[in-house]
Design a protein around this motif. Structure first.
Motif, PDB file in Angstrom:
ATOM      1  N   SER A  75      75.654 -24.604  84.283  1.00 19.30           N
ATOM      2  CA  SER A  75      75.057 -25.639  83.815  1.00 19.30           C
ATOM      3  C   SER A  75      74.333 -26.297  85.058  1.00 19.30           C
ATOM      4  O   SER A  75      74.692 -26.054  86.260  1.00 19.30           O
ATOM      5  N   THR A  76      73.460 -27.188  84.796  1.00 20.13           N
ATOM      6  CA  THR A  76      72.670 -27.926  85.950  1.00 20.13           C
ATOM      7  C   THR A  76      72.944 -29.407  85.780  1.00 20.13           C
ATOM      8  O   THR A  76      72.986 -29.776  84.511  1.00 20.13           O
ATOM      9  N   SER A  77      73.349 -29.860  86.836  1.00 21.87           N
ATOM     10  CA  SER A  77      73.803 -31.279  86.847  1.00 21.87           C
ATOM     11  C   SER A  77      72.467 -32.126  87.382  1.00 21.87           C
ATOM     12  O   SER A  77      72.235 -33.416  86.711  1.00 21.87           O
ATOM     13  N   PRO A  79      68.056 -32.084  87.604  1.00 21.53           N
ATOM     14  CA  PRO A  79      66.791 -31.346  87.156  1.00 21.53           C
ATOM     15  C   PRO A  79      66.337 -30.511  88.289  1.00 21.53           C
ATOM     16  O   PRO A  79      66.275 -31.178  89.468  1.00 21.53           O
ATOM     17  N   VAL A  91      67.446 -21.541  82.114  1.00 23.12           N
ATOM     18  CA  VAL A  91      68.338 -22.810  81.792  1.00 23.12           C
ATOM     19  C   VAL A  91      69.370 -22.645  80.948  1.00 23.12           C
ATOM     20  O   VAL A  91      69.128 -22.183  79.729  1.00 23.12           O
ATOM     21  N   ASP A  94      74.163 -26.734  76.566  1.00 27.04           N
ATOM     22  CA  ASP A  94      75.757 -27.466  76.827  1.00 27.04           C
ATOM     23  C   ASP A  94      76.318 -26.332  75.993  1.00 27.04           C
ATOM     24  O   ASP A  94      75.809 -25.530  74.981  1.00 27.04           O
ATOM     25  N   SER A 171      69.517 -28.427  74.118  1.00 27.48           N
ATOM     26  CA  SER A 171      70.019 -29.110  75.460  1.00 27.48           C
ATOM     27  C   SER A 171      69.424 -28.362  76.486  1.00 27.48           C
ATOM     28  O   SER A 171      69.129 -29.060  77.444  1.00 27.48           O
ATOM     29  N   ASP A 174      65.816 -29.495  76.367  1.00 33.99           N
ATOM     30  CA  ASP A 174      65.704 -30.852  77.158  1.00 33.99           C
ATOM     31  C   ASP A 174      65.962 -30.807  78.484  1.00 33.99           C
ATOM     32  O   ASP A 174      65.066 -31.497  79.476  1.00 33.99           O
ATOM     33  N   ARG A 175      66.889 -30.038  79.324  1.00 36.16           N
ATOM     34  CA  ARG A 175      67.071 -29.743  80.643  1.00 36.16           C
ATOM     35  C   ARG A 175      65.970 -29.198  81.282  1.00 36.16           C
ATOM     36  O   ARG A 175      65.515 -29.782  82.441  1.00 36.16           O
TER      37      ARG A 175
END
Length: 178
Positions: A75-77, A79, A91, A94, A171, A174-175
């Motif tokens: 996951s990426t915290s 952007p 990417v 979730d 998700s 969106d990221r």
């Protein structure tokens, strides 16, 4: 006898009306990347029993689905900086807990275009889970790439996995936007 004639005539009329319907066209082009949180979830149709079975486990994608890449982060915290036009990036979405186990996807983007979707986690603890997801996940991947968004139909018989897939895909999109 009269009831049979009336029933047959009504059925024939219904079939004729059904066949004469034309699919409606969308008012405008679908957005390339989802239009907000929760977009696409629950917008498909399910014609089957909608059951998955068993519990979830983290595994690789089914044998006929593309294999996930081991080099991408879970996951990426924050952007990432905006990539150059046409740059390929991955990417992760979730992890969505469903009734039968977790579902997580990783989307590969070339610019803002979805080029691939890899399923990182999906329910697979039971034999029935593996049967369902071996056929459902490739269909969901094709639908997502064709739609270029998370607005896809659920796969009949894999309703919970489909819902988790759509939510995880949204998700990730969106990221990628943020």
């Amino acid at each position: 006898m009269r009831r049979a004639v009336v029933t047959s005539a009504a059925t024939a009329a219904g079939v004729v009306l059904l066949l004469s319907l034309k699919p409606h066209e969308a008012a405008g082009p679908a957005p390339v990347i989802g239009s907000g949180p929760g977009t696409g979830a629950g917008q498909g149709t399910a014609a089957g029993s909608g059951t998955d079975s068993g519990t979830g486990a983290e595994v690789s994608a089914p044998s006929n689905a593309p294999a996930p890449s081991a080099s991408a982060p879970a996951s990426t915290s924050a952007p990432a900086p905006a990539p150059a036009a046409g740059a390929t990036r991955k990417v992760s979405g979730d992890t969505v807990n469903t009734r039968y186990g977790p579902v997580q996807v990783q989307v590969t983007l070339a610019g803002s275009r979805i080029t691939a979707v890899d399923v990182v986690k999906y329910p697979s603890a039971e034999r029935r889970d593996r049967e369902i997801n071996t056929s459902a996940l490739p269909v969901l991947n094709q639908e997502a790439i064709a739609a270029q968004s998370a607005r896809i139909d659920v796969v009949s018989g894999a309703t919970y996995t489909s819902d988790g897939y759509v939510r995880s895909l949204q998700s990730a999109l969106d990221r990628a936007k943020g």
